[in-house]
Design a protein around this motif. Structure first.
Motif, short mmCIF file in Angstrom:
data_model
loop_
_atom_site.label_atom_id
_atom_site.label_comp_id
_atom_site.label_asym_id
_atom_site.label_seq_id
_atom_site.Cartn_x
_atom_site.Cartn_y
_atom_site.Cartn_z
N MET A 188 0.84 -1.19 0.00
CA MET A 188 0.00 0.00 0.00
C MET A 188 0.88 1.25 0.00
O MET A 188 1.93 1.26 0.63
CB MET A 188 -0.92 0.02 1.23
CG MET A 188 -1.76 1.29 1.35
SD MET A 188 -2.66 1.45 2.92
CE MET A 188 -3.91 0.19 2.67
N ALA A 203 -14.54 3.46 -3.58
CA ALA A 203 -13.16 3.91 -3.46
C ALA A 203 -13.06 5.39 -3.07
O ALA A 203 -11.98 5.93 -3.03
CB ALA A 203 -12.41 3.67 -4.77
N THR A 241 -2.12 -1.06 -3.51
CA THR A 241 -3.25 -0.15 -3.33
C THR A 241 -2.74 1.24 -3.00
O THR A 241 -1.75 1.41 -2.28
CB THR A 241 -4.16 -0.66 -2.20
OG1 THR A 241 -4.76 -1.90 -2.61
CG2 THR A 241 -5.25 0.34 -1.87
N GLY A 280 -7.23 0.29 -6.06
CA GLY A 280 -6.44 -0.93 -6.06
C GLY A 280 -7.14 -2.08 -5.37
O GLY A 280 -8.33 -1.99 -5.03
N ALA A 328 -9.39 -1.62 -2.22
CA ALA A 328 -10.45 -0.61 -2.25
C ALA A 328 -11.80 -1.20 -1.87
O ALA A 328 -12.62 -0.54 -1.24
CB ALA A 328 -10.52 0.03 -3.63
#
Length: 271
Positions: free
Chosen positions: A1, A42, A217, A246, A249
């Motif tokens: 992430m 998202a 992500t 990503g 989400a």
């Protein structure tokens, strides 16, 4: 992430706002035209006032994002720009960076700093670091010079798309990566006429991330409003956006406050 923190970016429907006046195709696509309502899984809209009177500030807003604790309510007021003693203690104990290191996650603070600024930090008797950088140092993470091969400039990229791609590749190789972009807030306070360039750079940076199509992500959010209203030099009480792009989400729960971010990050990184 990757956690792309963008200082001083709130939401505004005012037609004078850069969010309404500029062509920002990537940001507009990810947010549904900067909606003030829930748009998609998202995208969330977060209250940055934390239930405290006055204008939100960076120290309390960023500490709240990184700990999940309402730092403004803890103090009884908004405090910034740099976290002072009580917020420093909270960051040392509860920040995502410290939490991640304790669990053996591979984390980097990707901001590149000028060498002279790193020297000032080393010799100063008072804290010159943002909450993000203070939390990184508290976790034992390296604060990197701009020349470090793992470092990224926080803004002012010569090739924003390439910089976005670089962040994507870093995020694929680490459990999570933090990049702190302070350009919008800085220019909103000092040179608001140049904010269109800063917004355009951010939009192109995000395009670079998306075109890289990483397996990681991206989490993007802010601490308070400012740059969305360039006709004055003050922070605002506007809500701020949260964008997640990503694989993770789909796990984003309903959120309404800065306090909601850290618990979700812990839940997905702790698995």
């Amino acid at each position: 992430m990757a956690f792309l923190f963008v200082d001083g970016w709130g939401l505004s429907q005012d037609p004078r706002s850069p969010l309404q006046a500029l062509d920002l195709p990537t940001l507009q696509a990810l947010t549904g035209g900067f909606s003030s309502q829930l748009f998609a899984w998202a995208y969330r809209v977060l209250d940055a006032t934390l239930g405290v009177e006055g204008l939100p500030q960076s120290g309390t807003g960023q500490t709240t994002l990184l700990t999940g604790t309402n730092a403004a309510r803890l103090l009884g007021y908004h405090q910034g720009p740099h976290p002072l003693r009580r917020l420093q203690g909270l960051l040392r104990e509860e920040s995502l960076q410290v939490w991640s290191q304790a669990r053996g996650l591979e984390v980097i603070h990707a901001n590149g700093y000028r060498q002279e600024y790193l020297e000032r930090i080393r010799t100063s008797r008072r804290n010159l670091l943002s909450a993000f950088a203070y939390a990184a140092r508290s976790a034992g993470l390296e604060l990197r010079s701009l020349e470090d091969p793992l470092a990224l400039a926080p803004a002012f990229w010569d090739a924003p798309e390439k910089a976005g791609e670089r962040l994507a590749r870093l995020a694929e190789r680490h459990d999570w990566v933090v990049l702190e972009n302070w350009a919008l807030d800085y220019f909103a306070h000092r040179e608001p006429d140049l904010l269109p360039q800063r917004f355009s750079e951010l939009d192109r940076f995000l395009r670079g991330w998306l075109e890289a199509n990483p397996s990681a992500t991206l989490l993007l959010t802010s601490d308070h409003g400012n740059a969305e209203e360039p006709w004055h030099l003050q922070h605002t009480r506007n809500p701020v956006p949260l964008i997640v792009v990503g694989p993770l989400a789909a796990t984003v729960p309903p959120m309404s406050s800065l306090t909601d971010v850290a618990p979700w990050v812990r839940s997905v990184l702790g698995k």
